[in-house]
Every structure is written in structure tokens, then in C-alpha cells.
Design an enzyme around this catalytic site. Structure first.
Site, PDB file in Angstrom:
ATOM      1  CG  HIS A 240     -16.403 -15.892  47.562  1.00 32.00           C
ATOM      2  ND1 HIS A 240     -15.377 -16.018  49.786  1.00 32.00           N
ATOM      3  CD2 HIS A 240     -16.221 -14.323  47.965  1.00 32.00           C
ATOM      4  CE1 HIS A 240     -15.800 -14.636  50.042  1.00 32.00           C
ATOM      5  NE2 HIS A 240     -16.207 -13.826  49.186  1.00 32.00           N
TER       6      HIS A 240
ATOM      7  CE1 TYR B 222     -16.144 -22.776  51.470  1.00 39.69           C
ATOM      8  CE2 TYR B 222     -17.270 -25.243  52.305  1.00 39.69           C
ATOM      9  CZ  TYR B 222     -17.203 -23.889  51.939  1.00 39.69           C
ATOM     10  OH  TYR B 222     -17.983 -22.666  53.226  1.00 39.69           O
TER      11      TYR B 222
END
Length: 155
Positions: A106, A28
Site C-alpha cells: 500500500h 499518494y
């Protein structure tokens, strides 16, 4: 002549996105949620839009935010529903019900991850879906949303 108030877009982030920057940084990245929100506010401002950024770990609260977006006549929604993207028919139904132009985001490429992440209920309620661009996906989503609603960058 009075200046028209900026139209608002809602930027909704779901469960665990409050942990950006510390949660699995190899997937991430190191940017935190505050960085995402700053990026969204700055990008929206380029189009004369106001980004109202929200995060919740609770599905019902995310649905309430979507309903609020309708009540406040939001111009659009950017949503990263996190894990709820893959499980929540209720979020899908809320997005369809309000009929507000929506882009799903996302941070990672959900199609290069576990099989259960390959399907997104929220993507089916959005006119576009972006994944795998890191937090820059939010900037791209706002650019696409602005084009969809007919808002041009301020000169």
C-alpha cells in the site's frame, strides 16, 4: 549452455491506482502508475526477474490475473489491491488457492487512516505486507520477494 529465461513476477494494482499522481497527491504523492511500473521493472531486473505489471479497476479481472500467474508459473506476486484489500474475500481466496509467494503493498499507511482500512483480507494471504513507504514500497516488496524465493541480485 543456453541462458535460463527470466522468472516472472506479477505486479498487480487494483482500483483507482491508475489515478496515481493526480489522486490526492498529498496522500499518494506525485508519481504515476507508469513510474511505479518502471520502478518495478528496473528493480526486478536487478535480480534477473521480469515484472509483468497489470492494473484493473475490476475485482474479477484481478482474480483472472492471479489465476494466470499460476498457469504461467510466476515466481511471485506483488499486489496492491487498493480498496479491494479491505473488502475482497474473493481476492484473498484466489491468492491462497494459487499458493504463489505474495507481498501486499500500500502506498499510504493504511493503519494511520480510516478505521475501515485497518483490516486487509489480501494481507492474510501474503507472506509480507508493506504500507506507508510511498511507491518505494514496491521496490522493498520486490527485494523481499526475491529473498523469499531465493533469488540473489545479479552481480
Amino acid at each position: 549452455m543456453a541462458e535460463r529465461p527470466a522468472e516472472t513476477i506479477y505486479v498487480l494494482n487494483g482500483p483507482n491506482l491508475n489515478l496515481l499522481g493526480t489522486r490526492e497527491p498529498e496522500k499518494y504523492g506525485h508519481a504515476g502508475l507508469a513510474d511505479v511500473e518502471q520502478l518495478c521493472v528496473q528493480t526486478a531486473a536487478l535480480f534477473g526477474l521480469k515484472a509483468d505489471c497489470r492494473q484493473s479497476n475490476r475485482e474479477g479481472e484481478l482474480i483472472d490475473f492471479i489465476h494466470e500467474a499460476l498457469a504461467k508459473k510466476a515466481a511471485g506476486i506483488i499486489i496492491n489491491a487498493g480498496g479491494y484489500s479491505h473488502t475482497s474475500i474473493a481476492l484473498h481466496d484466489a491468492l491462497v488457492a494459487v499458493r504463489i509467494p505474495t507481498v501486499e503493498v500500500h502506498v499510504t499507511n493504511i493503519h494511520a487512516r480510516e478505521d475501515f482500512r485497518h483490516h486487509s483480507f489480501t494481507a492474510r494471504a501474503a507472506f509480507a505486507s508493506l504500507c506507508g513507504f510511498g511507491i518505494d514500497g514496491y521496490r522493498l516488496a520486490i527485494n523481499g520477494l526475491a529473498a523469499k524465493i531465493g533469488v540473489k541480485a545479479i552481480a
